[in-house]
Write an enzyme that holds these catalytic residues in place. Structure first.
Site, PDB file in Angstrom:
ATOM      1  N   SER A   1      -3.505   2.812 -17.529  1.00  0.00           N
ATOM      2  CA  SER A   1      -2.501   2.646 -16.472  1.00  0.00           C
ATOM      3  C   SER A   1      -2.410   3.810 -15.502  1.00  0.00           C
ATOM      4  O   SER A   1      -3.064   4.832 -15.641  1.00  0.00           O
ATOM      5  CB  SER A   1      -1.120   2.358 -17.054  1.00  0.00           C
ATOM      6  OG  SER A   1      -0.568   3.519 -17.638  1.00  0.00           O
TER       7      SER A   1
ATOM      8  N   LYS B   1       0.851  -1.188   0.000  1.00  0.00           N
ATOM      9  CA  LYS B   1       0.000   0.000   0.000  1.00  0.00           C
ATOM     10  C   LYS B   1       0.886   1.236   0.000  1.00  0.00           C
ATOM     11  O   LYS B   1       1.848   1.326   0.759  1.00  0.00           O
ATOM     12  CB  LYS B   1      -0.907   0.003   1.224  1.00  0.00           C
ATOM     13  CG  LYS B   1      -1.793   1.233   1.310  1.00  0.00           C
ATOM     14  CD  LYS B   1      -2.868   1.085   2.359  1.00  0.00           C
ATOM     15  CE  LYS B   1      -2.409   1.543   3.697  1.00  0.00           C
ATOM     16  NZ  LYS B   1      -3.510   1.724   4.659  1.00  0.00           N
TER      17      LYS B   1
ATOM     18  N   TYR C   1      -3.235  -0.854 -14.051  1.00  0.00           N
ATOM     19  CA  TYR C   1      -1.922  -1.476 -13.870  1.00  0.00           C
ATOM     20  C   TYR C   1      -0.854  -0.403 -13.761  1.00  0.00           C
ATOM     21  O   TYR C   1      -1.016   0.715 -14.245  1.00  0.00           O
ATOM     22  CB  TYR C   1      -1.606  -2.450 -15.008  1.00  0.00           C
ATOM     23  CG  TYR C   1      -1.570  -1.799 -16.369  1.00  0.00           C
ATOM     24  CD1 TYR C   1      -0.372  -1.349 -16.911  1.00  0.00           C
ATOM     25  CD2 TYR C   1      -2.732  -1.620 -17.111  1.00  0.00           C
ATOM     26  CE1 TYR C   1      -0.334  -0.729 -18.151  1.00  0.00           C
ATOM     27  CE2 TYR C   1      -2.700  -1.010 -18.349  1.00  0.00           C
ATOM     28  CZ  TYR C   1      -1.503  -0.574 -18.864  1.00  0.00           C
ATOM     29  OH  TYR C   1      -1.472   0.041 -20.084  1.00  0.00           O
TER      30      TYR C   1
END
Length: 116
Positions: A25, A9, A58
């Protein structure tokens, strides 16, 4: 049994760019990616603290020590420059190993750089 757990995280990074005309992305400063153990192409969940949006895309690396956090493609419509995000990745792990697994937690400063 396998379960899905938080792998890493990056907590409270600031959006520095939103590029609607880029192909998908999220661009993340490569120093932050390394610190959070996120690799190029890995799925990232994005939580926007400013508007409550949640989405997945991503990761692609941005220049080191740049503080760059840019949402690209359609995701650019879900943020505004200056919004505060939490970036989360998950992994699948054996339940017994998960009991002792420690995720990589990164808390950058206000310029999206690693604290030294």
């Amino acid at each position: 049994m396998l379960i899905e757990v938080v792998k890493s995280k990056i907590h409270r990074v600031k959006v520095t760019g939103a590029d609607l005309n880029y192909i998908g992305s999220i661009t993340i400063d490569e120093d932050l990616m390394d610190a959070a153990n996120i690799i190029r192409g890995e799925k990232v969940q994005i939580v926007n603290n400013n508007n409550g949006e949640r989405l997945e895309t991503y990761a692609i690396p941005g220049p080191r020590n740049s503080g760059e956090i840019t949402l690209n493609g359609a995701a650019a419509r879900k943020v505004a420059v200056g919004d505060i995000l939490i970036l989360i990745t998950y992994g699948t792990i054996d339940i017994e190993k998960a009991k002792t697994f420690n995720p990589a937690l990164v808390f950058p400063n206000e310029e999206n750089n690693l604290l030294k």
